[in-house]
Design a protein around this motif. Structure first.
Motif, mmCIF file in Angstrom:
data_model
loop_
_atom_site.group_PDB
_atom_site.id
_atom_site.type_symbol
_atom_site.label_atom_id
_atom_site.label_comp_id
_atom_site.label_asym_id
_atom_site.label_seq_id
_atom_site.Cartn_x
_atom_site.Cartn_y
_atom_site.Cartn_z
ATOM 1 N N PHE A 69 0.827 -1.118 0.123
ATOM 2 C CA PHE A 69 -0.393 0.051 -0.286
ATOM 3 C C PHE A 69 0.690 1.258 -0.158
ATOM 4 O O PHE A 69 1.951 1.411 0.623
ATOM 5 N N THR A 73 0.839 6.934 -4.105
ATOM 6 C CA THR A 73 0.332 6.321 -5.020
ATOM 7 C C THR A 73 -0.858 6.312 -5.111
ATOM 8 O O THR A 73 -1.972 6.811 -6.341
ATOM 9 N N ILE A 74 -2.178 5.978 -4.429
ATOM 10 C CA ILE A 74 -3.410 5.815 -4.153
ATOM 11 C C ILE A 74 -3.833 7.277 -3.584
ATOM 12 O O ILE A 74 -4.773 7.241 -4.839
ATOM 13 N N MET A 171 -11.649 3.214 -9.468
ATOM 14 C CA MET A 171 -10.958 2.630 -8.065
ATOM 15 C C MET A 171 -10.543 1.436 -7.694
ATOM 16 O O MET A 171 -9.531 1.127 -7.867
ATOM 17 N N CYS A 175 -7.586 -1.037 -8.702
ATOM 18 C CA CYS A 175 -6.483 -1.691 -7.259
ATOM 19 C C CYS A 175 -6.276 -3.036 -7.777
ATOM 20 O O CYS A 175 -5.223 -3.590 -7.283
ATOM 21 N N TYR A 182 -3.282 4.124 -14.166
ATOM 22 C CA TYR A 182 -2.688 3.816 -12.694
ATOM 23 C C TYR A 182 -3.647 1.838 -13.107
ATOM 24 O O TYR A 182 -4.829 2.674 -12.686
ATOM 25 N N LEU A 185 -3.010 -0.863 -8.463
ATOM 26 C CA LEU A 185 -2.836 -0.455 -7.134
ATOM 27 C C LEU A 185 -2.425 -1.285 -5.873
ATOM 28 O O LEU A 185 -1.579 -0.868 -5.201
ATOM 29 N N LEU A 186 -2.747 -2.065 -5.312
ATOM 30 C CA LEU A 186 -2.854 -3.805 -4.514
ATOM 31 C C LEU A 186 -2.691 -4.417 -4.636
ATOM 32 O O LEU A 186 -1.192 -5.617 -4.387
#
Length: 237
Positions: A69, A73-74, A171, A175, A182, A185-186
């Motif tokens: 995390f 970036t988030i 979003m 992720c 992007y 992300l996770l």
């Protein structure tokens, strides 16, 4: 940012020209009720998408790897998706939708907005040279999503509920899945089992329609229970 300012100016001009109203006609000026609607939309769509990801994980036996995390970036991704979603929502679920609803009625206004949103994604995805079946699928799936978000605008007379849904969807998908600028992300997918037809085709349809369908059902329930203020309630507050 300049693009957003231009869209806001055009939106204000259209609202004043056709309806003698300002930007608050589309619920743009934030208040407690509208920010609550944004939060509800965000949380709701995240829950629905996590449900979908869970189903896909089970069907395809996906193994995910947690990448860590990174708050910076988030945050950057959230700001990017907020701007992107706000731009699209102002175009497809802003002044033009309000004017269409006033002049043609909500039924036609929402339908026109949904069709335009679906066709727009054919261009934004760059799939003009794909098979007609693929193009039709994209128009139907994104058009239905646009229909639900436009319906949310009509019911609340504010862009905030739809904006929360839009930002939350982009979003949470970013992720888990590849996306530009992007993505993953996770989590990243380490392995999975490919589905074969006809199951692959059935699941593709299900995957495309499930989030919007579940959102519509959930919003109808929330509106009936007064957990989300309708247009009438917002105007009285």
């Amino acid at each position: 940012m300049i693009g957003l300012v231009v869209i806001l100016l055009i939106s204000w001009g259209l609202l004043y020209l056709f309806e003698k109203k300002n930007l608050n006609a589309i619920g743009l000026i934030p208040n407690g009720k509208r920010l609550q609607q944004f939060a509800i939309g965000l949380v709701l769509i995240v829950a629905i998408c996590l449900m979908l990801i869970g189903i896909e994980t089970s069907l395809k036996s996906i193994e995910w790897q947690f990448l860590g995390f990174e708050i910076g970036t988030i945050a950057d991704a959230f700001i990017y998706h907020l701007r992107s979603a706000l731009t699209e929502d102002l175009v497809f679920r802003g002044a033009l939708l309000f004017i269409l609803n006033q002049r043609l009625g909500a039924k036609w206004g929402i339908m026109i907005s949904a069709i335009c949103f679906g066709v727009y994604h054919v261009f934004s995805y760059g799939i003009l040279t794909e098979r007609l079946m693929v193009i039709g699928y994209v128009i139907v799936v994104t058009g239905f999503t646009g229909y639900v978000w436009a319906w949310a605008f009509h019911k609340t007379r504010s862009i905030y509920l739809g904006l929360g849904l839009h930002v939350g969807y982009n979003m949470i998908m970013a992720c888990f899945y590849e996306s530009q600028p992007y993505g993953e992300l996770l989590f990243t997918e380490l392995s999975s089992v490919d589905l074969v037809d006809p199951m692959a085709s059935y699941y593709s349809i299900f995957r495309g329609l499930f989030p919007a369908l579940m959102t519509l059902i959930s919003l109808k329930f929330l509106l009936r229970s007064r957990m989300i203020g309708s247009a009438e309630i917002v105007e009285q507050s």
